[in-house]
Design an enzyme around this catalytic site. Sequence first.
Site, PDB file in Angstrom:
ATOM      1  N   GLU A 527       0.805  -1.227   0.000  1.00  0.00           N
ATOM      2  CA  GLU A 527       0.000   0.000   0.000  1.00  0.00           C
ATOM      3  C   GLU A 527       0.837   1.275   0.000  1.00  0.00           C
ATOM      4  O   GLU A 527       0.516   2.248  -0.700  1.00  0.00           O
ATOM      5  CB  GLU A 527      -0.962   0.018   1.199  1.00  0.00           C
ATOM      6  CG  GLU A 527      -2.158  -0.916   1.070  1.00  0.00           C
ATOM      7  CD  GLU A 527      -1.818  -2.391   1.241  1.00  0.00           C
ATOM      8  OE1 GLU A 527      -0.693  -2.688   1.689  1.00  0.00           O
ATOM      9  OE2 GLU A 527      -2.668  -3.246   0.936  1.00  0.00           O
ATOM     10  N   GLN A 549      -7.164  -1.293  -1.589  1.00  0.00           N
ATOM     11  CA  GLN A 549      -8.270  -2.241  -1.759  1.00  0.00           C
ATOM     12  C   GLN A 549      -9.401  -2.054  -0.747  1.00  0.00           C
ATOM     13  O   GLN A 549     -10.568  -2.155  -1.108  1.00  0.00           O
ATOM     14  CB  GLN A 549      -7.712  -3.658  -1.697  1.00  0.00           C
ATOM     15  CG  GLN A 549      -8.599  -4.671  -2.368  1.00  0.00           C
ATOM     16  CD  GLN A 549      -7.836  -5.932  -2.712  1.00  0.00           C
ATOM     17  OE1 GLN A 549      -7.505  -6.723  -1.827  1.00  0.00           O
ATOM     18  NE2 GLN A 549      -7.541  -6.127  -3.978  1.00  0.00           N
ATOM     19  N   ASP A 552      -9.668   0.001   5.370  1.00  0.00           N
ATOM     20  CA  ASP A 552      -8.915  -0.448   6.547  1.00  0.00           C
ATOM     21  C   ASP A 552      -7.414  -0.512   6.265  1.00  0.00           C
ATOM     22  O   ASP A 552      -6.599  -0.374   7.165  1.00  0.00           O
ATOM     23  CB  ASP A 552      -9.406  -1.829   6.971  1.00  0.00           C
ATOM     24  CG  ASP A 552     -10.902  -1.837   7.194  1.00  0.00           C
ATOM     25  OD1 ASP A 552     -11.319  -1.740   8.349  1.00  0.00           O
ATOM     26  OD2 ASP A 552     -11.653  -1.906   6.201  1.00  0.00           O
ATOM     27  N   TYR A 553      -7.044  -0.749   4.999  1.00  0.00           N
ATOM     28  CA  TYR A 553      -5.619  -0.879   4.659  1.00  0.00           C
ATOM     29  C   TYR A 553      -4.985   0.440   4.265  1.00  0.00           C
ATOM     30  O   TYR A 553      -3.791   0.506   3.986  1.00  0.00           O
ATOM     31  CB  TYR A 553      -5.436  -1.951   3.580  1.00  0.00           C
ATOM     32  CG  TYR A 553      -6.103  -3.238   4.010  1.00  0.00           C
ATOM     33  CD1 TYR A 553      -5.883  -3.717   5.307  1.00  0.00           C
ATOM     34  CD2 TYR A 553      -6.970  -3.928   3.196  1.00  0.00           C
ATOM     35  CE1 TYR A 553      -6.515  -4.865   5.750  1.00  0.00           C
ATOM     36  CE2 TYR A 553      -7.611  -5.089   3.638  1.00  0.00           C
ATOM     37  CZ  TYR A 553      -7.379  -5.543   4.919  1.00  0.00           C
ATOM     38  OH  TYR A 553      -8.011  -6.665   5.373  1.00  0.00           O
ATOM     39  N   HIS A 594     -12.788  -5.229   7.249  1.00  0.00           N
ATOM     40  CA  HIS A 594     -13.478  -4.963   5.980  1.00  0.00           C
ATOM     41  C   HIS A 594     -14.729  -4.124   6.172  1.00  0.00           C
ATOM     42  O   HIS A 594     -15.643  -4.195   5.378  1.00  0.00           O
ATOM     43  CB  HIS A 594     -13.821  -6.272   5.258  1.00  0.00           C
ATOM     44  CG  HIS A 594     -12.611  -7.069   4.901  1.00  0.00           C
ATOM     45  ND1 HIS A 594     -12.039  -7.972   5.759  1.00  0.00           N
ATOM     46  CD2 HIS A 594     -11.835  -7.061   3.795  1.00  0.00           C
ATOM     47  CE1 HIS A 594     -10.969  -8.511   5.194  1.00  0.00           C
ATOM     48  NE2 HIS A 594     -10.814  -7.972   4.000  1.00  0.00           N
TER      49      HIS A 594
END
Length: 805
Positions: A527, A549, A552-553, A594
Site C-alpha cells: 500500500e 483495496q 482499513d488498509y 473490511h
Amino acid sequence: MPQVKSLHESTLESIRSKEDILNDFRIACLSRHASLMGRKEVFMGKAKFGIFGDGKELAQIAMAKAFRKGDFRSGYYRDQTFMMALGELTVQQYFAQLYAHTDVEAEPASAGRLMNGHFATRSLNEDGTWKDLANQYNSAADISPTAGQMPKLVGLAYASKLYRNNKGLKELTQFSVNGNEVAWGTIGNASTSEGMFFEAINAAGVLQVPMVISIWDDGYGISVPQEYHTTKGSISEILSGLQRTETEKGYEILRVKGWDYEGLVNAFAYAAKVAREEHVPVMVHVDEMTQPQGHSTSGSHERYKSAERLQWEKDWDCIAKFREYIISNGIATEDQLDKIDAEAKAEAKTQREAAWTEFSSEIKNELQEAKQLITEIAAKSSRKVTLQGLVDDLQKTINPIRKDVITTVRKALVQLRTEPMALRKPLLDWYQKQNDKNYDRYSSHLYSETDFSALQVKEVRPELDEKSPLVDGREVLQAFFDKTLEKDPRFFAFGEDVGKIGDVNQAFAGLQAKYGELRVTDTGIRETTIIGQGIGTALRGLRPIAEIQYLDYLIYALPTLSDDLACLHYRTKGGQKAPLIVRTRGHRLEGVWHSGSQMGMILSTLRGMHVCVPRDMVQAAGMYKTLLESDEPAVVIECLNGYRLKERLPHNIGEYTVPLGKPEILREGTDLTVVTYGSMCRVVMEAAEELAQVGISIEVIDAQTLLPFDIHGVIGASIRKTNRVLFTDEDVPGGASAYMLQQVMDHQDAFRFLDSEPLTLPAQAHRPAYSSDGDYFSKPSTDDVFEKVYEMMHEVNPKKYPSIY
Ligand SMILES: Cc1ncc(C[n+]2csc(CCOP(=O)(O)OP(=O)(O)O)c2C)c(N)n1
Ligand SMILES: [Mg+2]
C-alpha cells in the site's frame, strides 16, 4: 558486484578537465563552510536548529555530474552539496532556509516553512501551471521522516517507464523525452532499516524502473552504530540477492567509498547509464562517509563516538582525501587548494551575511513601523507609561523575530481597549494588515489557490430520466472509467487486483484488455508504495488513480499520505503539486478489517487533501470527474456494500460533476435535521420512513464530502428551519460525527438556532464485529437512528412522544 574501479571509460567521460576537478573541489569547500557556519549560526541564536551535509560532499558532487535535466531527486537532509553542485541552491538560499525566511524568492524550497535541509525545486508557475520539467533539474520536496522519500521515488521512476512505453504520452514533452529521466534517491544508512525502504526497493526491482538509490553510509543513525541497524552491517551485502544476472532481471548494485573521487564519479556515471538506457534500477552503496560535526545541532558526537572513530573520521574526511588525490595526481598544489578553500570560505560568508540582512531587515522594518505607531499613540494615551514600556522591551530584544513584534502590538491593543477608536485605529489597521501577510506566510496554500482548485470546477448535473438504464453500481463506475481512459491519455489506474480482474469489485472489468497493461495495472501488495507510485507519477504530470483495496488498509499507507502527499502543496507554498486520486472503499460490510470507517483518523491526518464520501456510485463518478478537472489530491471512499445495488446510469456519464463541499438534502423535513454520509445515507433514509409513521419529520442531509465540509452552509440553513440536529456515521465516538458537529457550530452560527442539544450517533468504540449481527450491534442501525431521533423528540414533547423504554 561490479568493480567500479574498472569502469575507467565513464570516468574519463565525466571528469572532463583539470578545471572541472578544481571546480568540484571549490563546491565541496563552499558547501563545507556553509555547514560549519550554519552550526555557529544556531549556537549564536540566529536559527533554531541545524542539520548539515558535511562529510557527504564528494559523493553528491559525483551524483550531480550524472544528473540531467528532466531527472528527479527524492532524498534527505544531507543533500545540500548535490543541490549546490546542480546550481539549484545558493549558499544564500541555504541560509535563508536556516533562518526561516518566508519569502519564496529568498527560500524557494519551502518559503521558510521547513527546517533547513529540506530541498525542493519549483515545478509550478504562480498560476498553478506546470513549468517545463523536462528542461529543468527537479527535486521532489523533502520530508523529515526517515525513508519517507522512498515511496514517491518509485513513482518518479515509474513515470519514465510510462512515458517511454505508453505511446499516448509522447506529446507531453514538457515532462519527459521518451522516458529518459532517472529518479535519484538518497537515504542514510540507518534509515534503510525502515519498512518503506525495503518495500520501495522491492517494488522498483519488480517494476524495472530507472531509479538510482544511493545510500550515504556514515556508520551511524544519530548515536546508534551500524550493528544495531543492519544485518551483517552492510545494506548492499544483504541486498546482494537483488543483483541482476544474465538471465534474471534485478538491480545493478555498486559499492564505493565516500572519499574516493574517481570511484564515485565512475559509479554514478555507470549507474546513470544503466538506469537511463536500460530502465534498470541501480543501488549505489557509498560507505566510509563521515559526519565532521556530528548528527545535528541537537548534540555532540563526542558523547557516543570513540576517540579512534573520531580520529578516523578526521583522517578519512572526503575533502581531505580529495585534496590528497588532487595533489598526488599533480592537478594542483597545496597552495592553490588553500587559495580555493579560502575563497570558498569568503564566498560562503558573504552569502550568509546577505541572507541574514535580507531576512532580518524585513522584520526590522516591521519592528520600526510597530514601534513608531505605538509611540505616536502612547503620546496621546492615558496608558503612555505602560505602552512605552512595551516599546522599550521590544527595542531591547536581541535578534527580534516576527513574534516579538506582533505580541507587543497585541499587548498594546489590550492596553488601548478603552481608548477612543480614532486613537487606536492606525495600530489596529496595521495589525490586521500584518495578519493577512502572516496568514499568507504561515498558513496559505494548504489547498490550491488557482483556477485548478477543485472548488472552481463547474457543476454539471447528471442527466437522468426513466430511459436511464438500471445497472449495478459497479457498472456506473466502469462506464465512467472507460470514458475517462478513452479521453485522457494521462489517466491510469493501478493497485492490487485492479488489472486483470478489474479490481475486486470489477469497476475496471475488461478495461485492461481494452486499454492495455500500462493504463489499468496490477501491483504487488504494498500500500505505501502504491501511494508513492501515485505521488511520483502525479508529480510528473500524469493523472493516476491509486487504489487501496479496503479503507482499513489505508492505515498502511497513511504515513506517506499524511507526511508527503497531503502537505506537499503547503510545504512548498504552491511550488509542487501531486494531483493523485486515492480510490478506496469502506464503511459497512464484514468484520474488523473490511468495514472500517476511520474517518476521524483521515480528517486529522490528511488536511491538504479532499475527502469524498459518496453515498452511491453515481455520486462517486461525479466526484472523480470533479477531481480530474482539478489538480488537487483526494481520497474517495466508495461504499463497500454498494457495488451490486441498482442505480440509474446517467446519460452524461464521464461529463457530469459533483461539486465538493456541497451537501445534498435527500429528504425534506421539519422536526429535526439528520446529517450523515456514505452507506449511512440509506440507513437514515429508512429510519426517516419509520419516523414519519410516528409523526416525526426529519430532514436528511448527505454531507457528500468531509474535506471540504459544507462550504455554503446548507446544514446551518436546515437547522434554522428544524432547530434540532443529529450527526450520525459509522466512525467511533468523537470521530467524524464530532468533526461535523464542530464544523457546523464553529462556522455556521448554528448554536443560537438550536432548541435541543446537538447530538451525535456514531458506531461503537470498538471495531465492528463480523457478520450481519456483528454489524447490527457495532454500527448505527435503522433502529438506532429511529430511537435516537425519537428520544430527542420525546425530550421536546414527552406527551406527544412518550418514552419507549
Ligand atoms: C520516522 C523517523 N524516525 C525518527 C526520526 C529521527 N531521526 C532523524 S535522522 C535520524 C537518523 C538517521 O540516520 P541515517 O539514516 O543514517 O542518516 P544520517 O543522519 O546518518 O545521514 C533519526 C533517527 C525521523 N526523522 N523519522
Ligand atoms: Mg547515518
